[in-house]
Design a protein around this motif. Structure first.
Motif, PDB file in Angstrom:
ATOM      1  N   PRO A 125       7.629   2.722  -8.843  1.00  0.00           N
ATOM      2  CA  PRO A 125       7.752   1.751  -9.588  1.00  0.00           C
ATOM      3  C   PRO A 125       8.709   0.468  -8.845  1.00  0.00           C
ATOM      4  CG  PRO A 125       8.076   3.375 -10.885  1.00  0.00           C
ATOM      5  CD  PRO A 125       7.714   4.106  -9.662  1.00  0.00           C
ATOM      6  N   LEU A 126       9.608   1.100  -8.262  1.00  0.00           N
ATOM      7  CA  LEU A 126      10.810   0.291  -7.780  1.00  0.00           C
ATOM      8  C   LEU A 126      10.144  -0.485  -6.271  1.00  0.00           C
ATOM      9  CD1 LEU A 126      14.242   2.489  -7.958  1.00  0.00           C
ATOM     10  CD2 LEU A 126      13.328   0.278  -9.168  1.00  0.00           C
ATOM     11  N   GLU A 127       9.703   0.313  -5.534  1.00  0.00           N
ATOM     12  CA  GLU A 127       9.109  -0.097  -4.094  1.00  0.00           C
ATOM     13  C   GLU A 127       7.862  -1.173  -4.728  1.00  0.00           C
ATOM     14  OE1 GLU A 127      11.394   3.043  -3.233  1.00  0.00           O
ATOM     15  OE2 GLU A 127       9.897   3.073  -4.746  1.00  0.00           O
ATOM     16  N   HIS A 128       6.976  -0.862  -5.543  1.00  0.00           N
ATOM     17  CA  HIS A 128       5.804  -1.664  -5.790  1.00  0.00           C
ATOM     18  C   HIS A 128       6.479  -2.888  -6.476  1.00  0.00           C
ATOM     19  CE1 HIS A 128       1.876  -1.840  -8.530  1.00  0.00           C
ATOM     20  NE2 HIS A 128       1.984  -2.645  -7.332  1.00  0.00           N
ATOM     21  N   THR A 129       7.250  -2.795  -7.514  1.00  0.00           N
ATOM     22  CA  THR A 129       7.818  -4.123  -8.139  1.00  0.00           C
ATOM     23  C   THR A 129       8.748  -4.867  -6.848  1.00  0.00           C
ATOM     24  OG1 THR A 129       8.131  -2.959  -9.892  1.00  0.00           O
ATOM     25  CG2 THR A 129       9.473  -5.111  -9.868  1.00  0.00           C
ATOM     26  N   TYR A 130       9.320  -4.156  -5.975  1.00  0.00           N
ATOM     27  CA  TYR A 130       9.998  -5.152  -4.897  1.00  0.00           C
ATOM     28  C   TYR A 130       9.097  -5.822  -3.991  1.00  0.00           C
ATOM     29  CZ  TYR A 130      13.383  -6.481  -1.559  1.00  0.00           C
ATOM     30  OH  TYR A 130      14.188  -7.095  -0.634  1.00  0.00           O
ATOM     31  N   THR A 131       8.110  -5.208  -3.747  1.00  0.00           N
ATOM     32  CA  THR A 131       7.096  -5.899  -2.707  1.00  0.00           C
ATOM     33  C   THR A 131       6.589  -6.923  -3.303  1.00  0.00           C
ATOM     34  OG1 THR A 131       6.720  -3.837  -1.635  1.00  0.00           O
ATOM     35  CG2 THR A 131       4.972  -5.431  -1.312  1.00  0.00           C
ATOM     36  N   HIS A 132       6.202  -6.924  -4.638  1.00  0.00           N
ATOM     37  CA  HIS A 132       5.448  -8.084  -5.462  1.00  0.00           C
ATOM     38  C   HIS A 132       6.531  -9.147  -5.789  1.00  0.00           C
ATOM     39  CE1 HIS A 132       1.630  -6.934  -6.186  1.00  0.00           C
ATOM     40  NE2 HIS A 132       2.003  -5.815  -6.759  1.00  0.00           N
ATOM     41  N   ILE A 138       0.846  -1.273  -0.235  1.00  0.00           N
ATOM     42  CA  ILE A 138       0.003  -0.081   0.038  1.00  0.00           C
ATOM     43  C   ILE A 138       0.785   1.300   0.114  1.00  0.00           C
ATOM     44  CG2 ILE A 138      -1.728   1.320   1.095  1.00  0.00           C
ATOM     45  CD1 ILE A 138      -2.732  -1.385   2.565  1.00  0.00           C
ATOM     46  N   LEU A 139       1.836   1.242   0.757  1.00  0.00           N
ATOM     47  CA  LEU A 139       2.818   2.376   0.915  1.00  0.00           C
ATOM     48  C   LEU A 139       3.570   2.712  -0.334  1.00  0.00           C
ATOM     49  CD1 LEU A 139       3.943   1.988   4.570  1.00  0.00           C
ATOM     50  CD2 LEU A 139       2.709   3.775   3.736  1.00  0.00           C
ATOM     51  N   GLY A 140       4.065   1.610  -0.852  1.00  0.00           N
ATOM     52  CA  GLY A 140       5.007   1.879  -2.255  1.00  0.00           C
ATOM     53  C   GLY A 140       4.353   1.488  -3.692  1.00  0.00           C
ATOM     54  N   ALA A 190       3.442 -13.217 -10.114  1.00  0.00           N
ATOM     55  CA  ALA A 190       4.177 -13.403 -11.744  1.00  0.00           C
ATOM     56  C   ALA A 190       3.446 -12.365 -12.379  1.00  0.00           C
ATOM     57  CB  ALA A 190       4.210 -14.894 -12.202  1.00  0.00           C
ATOM     58  N   ILE A 191       2.192 -12.409 -12.570  1.00  0.00           N
ATOM     59  CA  ILE A 191       1.606 -11.299 -13.300  1.00  0.00           C
ATOM     60  C   ILE A 191       1.433  -9.961 -13.025  1.00  0.00           C
ATOM     61  CG2 ILE A 191      -0.770 -10.707 -14.094  1.00  0.00           C
ATOM     62  CD1 ILE A 191      -1.747 -13.979 -14.084  1.00  0.00           C
ATOM     63  N   ARG A 192       1.543  -9.903 -11.733  1.00  0.00           N
ATOM     64  CA  ARG A 192       1.483  -8.463 -11.081  1.00  0.00           C
ATOM     65  C   ARG A 192       3.015  -7.907 -11.171  1.00  0.00           C
ATOM     66  NH1 ARG A 192      -2.283 -11.119  -8.653  1.00  0.00           N
ATOM     67  NH2 ARG A 192      -4.124  -9.924  -7.559  1.00  0.00           N
ATOM     68  N   LEU A 193       3.889  -8.825 -11.332  1.00  0.00           N
ATOM     69  CA  LEU A 193       5.406  -8.245 -11.522  1.00  0.00           C
ATOM     70  C   LEU A 193       5.699  -7.773 -12.910  1.00  0.00           C
ATOM     71  CD1 LEU A 193       7.680 -11.063  -9.523  1.00  0.00           C
ATOM     72  CD2 LEU A 193       7.721  -8.356  -9.269  1.00  0.00           C
ATOM     73  N   VAL A 209       3.206  -6.127 -14.854  1.00  0.00           N
ATOM     74  CA  VAL A 209       2.612  -5.042 -15.112  1.00  0.00           C
ATOM     75  C   VAL A 209       2.395  -3.999 -13.853  1.00  0.00           C
ATOM     76  CG1 VAL A 209       1.005  -6.321 -16.669  1.00  0.00           C
ATOM     77  CG2 VAL A 209       0.136  -5.975 -14.209  1.00  0.00           C
ATOM     78  N   GLY A 210       2.717  -4.181 -12.603  1.00  0.00           N
ATOM     79  CA  GLY A 210       2.705  -3.542 -11.552  1.00  0.00           C
ATOM     80  C   GLY A 210       3.544  -2.287 -11.702  1.00  0.00           C
ATOM     81  N   GLY A 211       4.746  -2.307 -12.300  1.00  0.00           N
ATOM     82  CA  GLY A 211       5.832  -1.245 -12.049  1.00  0.00           C
ATOM     83  C   GLY A 211       5.560  -0.199 -13.200  1.00  0.00           C
ATOM     84  N   TRP A 212       5.182  -0.236 -14.384  1.00  0.00           N
ATOM     85  CA  TRP A 212       4.572   0.527 -15.254  1.00  0.00           C
ATOM     86  C   TRP A 212       3.462   1.371 -14.655  1.00  0.00           C
ATOM     87  CZ3 TRP A 212       0.241   1.056 -18.262  1.00  0.00           C
ATOM     88  CH2 TRP A 212      -0.254  -0.250 -18.419  1.00  0.00           C
ATOM     89  N   LYS A 213       2.456   0.666 -14.189  1.00  0.00           N
ATOM     90  CA  LYS A 213       1.276   1.248 -13.764  1.00  0.00           C
ATOM     91  C   LYS A 213       1.537   2.257 -12.548  1.00  0.00           C
ATOM     92  CE  LYS A 213      -2.856  -0.557 -14.337  1.00  0.00           C
ATOM     93  NZ  LYS A 213      -3.428   0.033 -15.264  1.00  0.00           N
ATOM     94  N   SER A 214       2.598   2.074 -11.696  1.00  0.00           N
ATOM     95  CA  SER A 214       3.048   2.916 -10.842  1.00  0.00           C
ATOM     96  C   SER A 214       3.762   4.212 -11.353  1.00  0.00           C
ATOM     97  CB  SER A 214       3.963   2.066 -10.057  1.00  0.00           C
ATOM     98  OG  SER A 214       3.582   1.113  -9.034  1.00  0.00           O
ATOM     99  N   PHE A 215       4.476   3.936 -12.502  1.00  0.00           N
ATOM    100  CA  PHE A 215       5.138   4.933 -12.948  1.00  0.00           C
ATOM    101  C   PHE A 215       4.256   6.080 -13.683  1.00  0.00           C
ATOM    102  CE2 PHE A 215       7.621   6.882 -16.745  1.00  0.00           C
ATOM    103  CZ  PHE A 215       8.708   7.378 -15.895  1.00  0.00           C
ATOM    104  N   ILE A 216       3.195   5.698 -13.998  1.00  0.00           N
ATOM    105  CA  ILE A 216       2.167   6.567 -14.349  1.00  0.00           C
ATOM    106  C   ILE A 216       1.033   7.138 -13.204  1.00  0.00           C
ATOM    107  CG2 ILE A 216       2.439   6.329 -16.902  1.00  0.00           C
ATOM    108  CD1 ILE A 216      -0.085   4.808 -16.797  1.00  0.00           C
TER     109      ILE A 216
END
Length: 124
Positions: A50-57, A44-46, A77-80, A82-89
């Motif tokens: 992108p880096l924090e989101h991806t690392y948590t996944h 939730i916090l990260g 695996a799926i979240r890894l 797509v998650g980072g680019w969604k964070s970036f925007i």
């Protein structure tokens, strides 16, 4: 104009890292439900960064392997992917805890303490 998130603010980063430390100590002591709880909070916090989101996944994926949970491993695996680019925007469902038992695009109510933390650092 589109907002691009690249780096987590320093103050917010300290809360994120604290949740990861609590995750590791809970994992080390064998309290797996508490460990997972702290991973969800770190997500939730990260999740807007992108880096924090991806690392948590990544940690959630490793946790899924540790638990021998095919559902969690596949979901992470799926979240890894797509998650980072969604964070970036900054197109993330705020409050989503990130586990495979929650739809990836579901917005969730924030825990009160996290809502207070994020209100200090999010600029919307």
């Amino acid at each position: 104009m589109m907002k691009l998130n690249t780096f987590i603010p320093n103050g917010l980063r300290s809360f994120y890292l604290n949740e990861l430390n609590l995750y590791r100590s809970s994992l080390q002591s064998g309290n797996l439900s508490q460990a997972w709880h702290h991973l969800e909070r770190s997500h939730i916090l990260g999740q807007s960064y992108p880096l924090e989101h991806t690392y948590t996944h990544w940690l959630m994926l490793k946790f899924g392997f540790r638990q021998r949970s095919v559902k969690e491993v596949m979901g992470q695996a799926i979240r890894l992917l797509v998650g980072g680019w969604k964070s970036f925007i900054d197109h993330v469902p705020l409050g989503n805890t990130g586990g495979s038992d929650i739809p990836p695009l579901k917005k969730m109510e924030l825990p009160e303490d996290i809502a207070d933390i994020l209100s200090t650092y999010r600029k919307n």
